[in-house]
Scaffold this active site. Structure first.
Site, PDB file in Angstrom:
ATOM      1  N   HIS A   1       0.826  -1.216   0.000  1.00 47.04           N
ATOM      2  CA  HIS A   1       0.000   0.000   0.000  1.00 47.04           C
ATOM      3  C   HIS A   1       0.862   1.269   0.000  1.00 47.04           C
ATOM      4  O   HIS A   1       0.827   2.069  -0.933  1.00 47.04           O
ATOM      5  CB  HIS A   1      -0.889   0.049   1.244  1.00 47.04           C
ATOM      6  CG  HIS A   1      -1.782  -1.133   1.455  1.00 47.04           C
ATOM      7  ND1 HIS A   1      -2.834  -1.428   0.632  1.00 47.04           N
ATOM      8  CD2 HIS A   1      -1.804  -2.075   2.437  1.00 47.04           C
ATOM      9  CE1 HIS A   1      -3.470  -2.498   1.090  1.00 47.04           C
ATOM     10  NE2 HIS A   1      -2.859  -2.905   2.176  1.00 47.04           N
TER      11      HIS A   1
HETATM   12  O1  RIB Z   1      -5.266   0.245   4.216  1.00 49.00           O
HETATM   13  C1  RIB Z   1      -3.887   0.218   4.136  1.00 49.00           C
HETATM   14  C2  RIB Z   1      -3.270   1.322   4.977  1.00 49.00           C
HETATM   15  O2  RIB Z   1      -3.650   1.134   6.332  1.00 49.00           O
HETATM   16  C3  RIB Z   1      -1.771   1.361   4.973  1.00 49.00           C
HETATM   17  O3  RIB Z   1      -1.344   2.700   5.056  1.00 49.00           O
HETATM   18  C4  RIB Z   1      -1.405   0.619   6.220  1.00 49.00           C
HETATM   19  O4  RIB Z   1      -0.144   1.000   6.720  1.00 49.00           O
HETATM   20  C5  RIB Z   1      -2.520   0.992   7.156  1.00 49.00           C
HETATM   21  O5  RIB Z   1      -2.236   2.225   7.756  1.00 49.00           O
END
Ligand code: RIB
Ligand code: CA
Length: 319
Positions: free
Chosen positions: A243
């Site tokens: 992500h």
């Molecule tokens: O949904 C994914 C996000 O949520 C990423 O930034 C992960 O680190 C959590 O914070």
């Protein structure tokens, strides 16, 4: 090569840590500061993780600011089951030798934006609380920042923490609504693209070899193994989504994603849809949502993005 001045605002869990490594190691990135926010873990622990990582890579010259401990409304939803008790996959890194600066994260972001008008790219990989507060302190922020790249949202795909909401938006929907509707030159890197950008066994083996040469990378290999254990039953294969590193990579190389401008509506009402990021995707009708549009990433060159992230990590060899 053009360098891009960056601030990374993060809730330093495993994938934030990998994004931080890309920001430290990629030659295009000039990291001006790291700000922490509540989210995966408490804000103070996120700041400690940032300090530990900067120490490991001999970059304690980069300031770390502590941000908001709480969302604008509601309560924290930590994700220890995803990121481990320490946020770094229970690798328990040694503490950094320095402390965070005295200036709170929102003030730090607003001050740097004023000092470098039109130059800074802000990459936000946690809830948008600090960014919303910085905007409150400096209403010109949307014009002072060159770009804002947010990891968050799920516009055309399901959520992750709830059927409709992605974690960073769910963890502060009021802040997300303010930031996504404020007119920032903003790119949204949501689950639409991050769930297609995966680190699997081939990448883990490659990272293990690299970490054998460069021990400072061993922690991220172990942290990603922990993170992969969480994601394996969800993905149905031994892999994890990148992500936050994808958001960082897209900040440095926008060609990694294809975006469409969309006006978004962030649901803040209590109930099943809280934290949803909605776009009016109907054709041939007047749009129901009219806030200034943001660029929503809908397609990703996933292999190129993974290679981009690896090419940054490989730079650690020469450090
Ligand atoms: O949904 C994914 C996000 O949520 C990423 O930034 C992960 O680190 C959590 O914070
Ligand atoms: Ca994050």
């Amino acid at each position: 090569m053009e360098t891009i001045p960056l601030i990374l605002d993060c809730d330093t869990g495993v994938d934030d840590a990998l994004a931080l490594l890309v920001a430290l190691l990629h030659p295009k990135a000039k990291l001006l500061g790291v700000t922490s926010v509540h989210g995966n873990i408490p804000v103070q622990k996120a700041a400690e993780n940032n300090l530990s990582i900067l120490k490991l890579f001999h970059r304690e010259d980069i300031p770390v600011a502590v941000g908001s401990a709480l969302p604008l409304a509601g309560e924290n939803h930590f994700a220890f089951q995803v990121h481990g008790k320490d946020g770094l996959g229970e690798t328990y890194l040694s503490p950094g030798s320095l402390s965070p600066i005295d200036e709170p994260a929102a003030l730090f972001i607003a001050r740097l934006a004023r000092e470098h008008p039109g130059e800074i790219t802000l990459v936000a990989t946690g809830p948008l609380t600090n960014v919303a507060l910085a905007f409150l302190l400096e209403p010109e922020l949307p014009r002072l920042l060159r770009r804002v790249v947010v990891m968050g949202g799920a516009v055309t795909v399901p959520g992750n923490v709830t059927p409709l909401a992605e974690a960073n938006i769910f963890n502060d929907p009021e802040a997300a609504r303010r930031v996504l509707n404020a007119g920032f030159p903003l790119t949204l890197i949501g689950l639409d693209v991050t769930m297609k950008t995966l680190f699997g066994p081939k990448e883990m083996a490659r990272l293990k070899n690299l970490a054998a040469e460069k021990p400072a990378l061993q922690f991220i290999h172990r942290a990603l193994a922990f993170y992969t254990d969480f994601y394996t039953p969800i993905l149905g294969t031994a892999a994890c989504p990148l992500h936050d590193p994808l958001a960082l990579a897209a900040a440095l190389d926008p060609s990694l994603v294809n975006c469409q401008p969309m006006s978004l509506y962030v649901e803040t009402a209590p109930g099943q849809a809280r934290g949803a990021t909605l776009a009016d995707r109907r054709h041939g009708r007047a749009k129901a949502f009219t806030s200034p549009p943001v660029d929503v990433a809908l397609e990703v060159k996933a292999e190129d993005a993974v290679e981009f992230i690896f090419s940054a990590l490989e730079r650690a060899r020469s450090q």
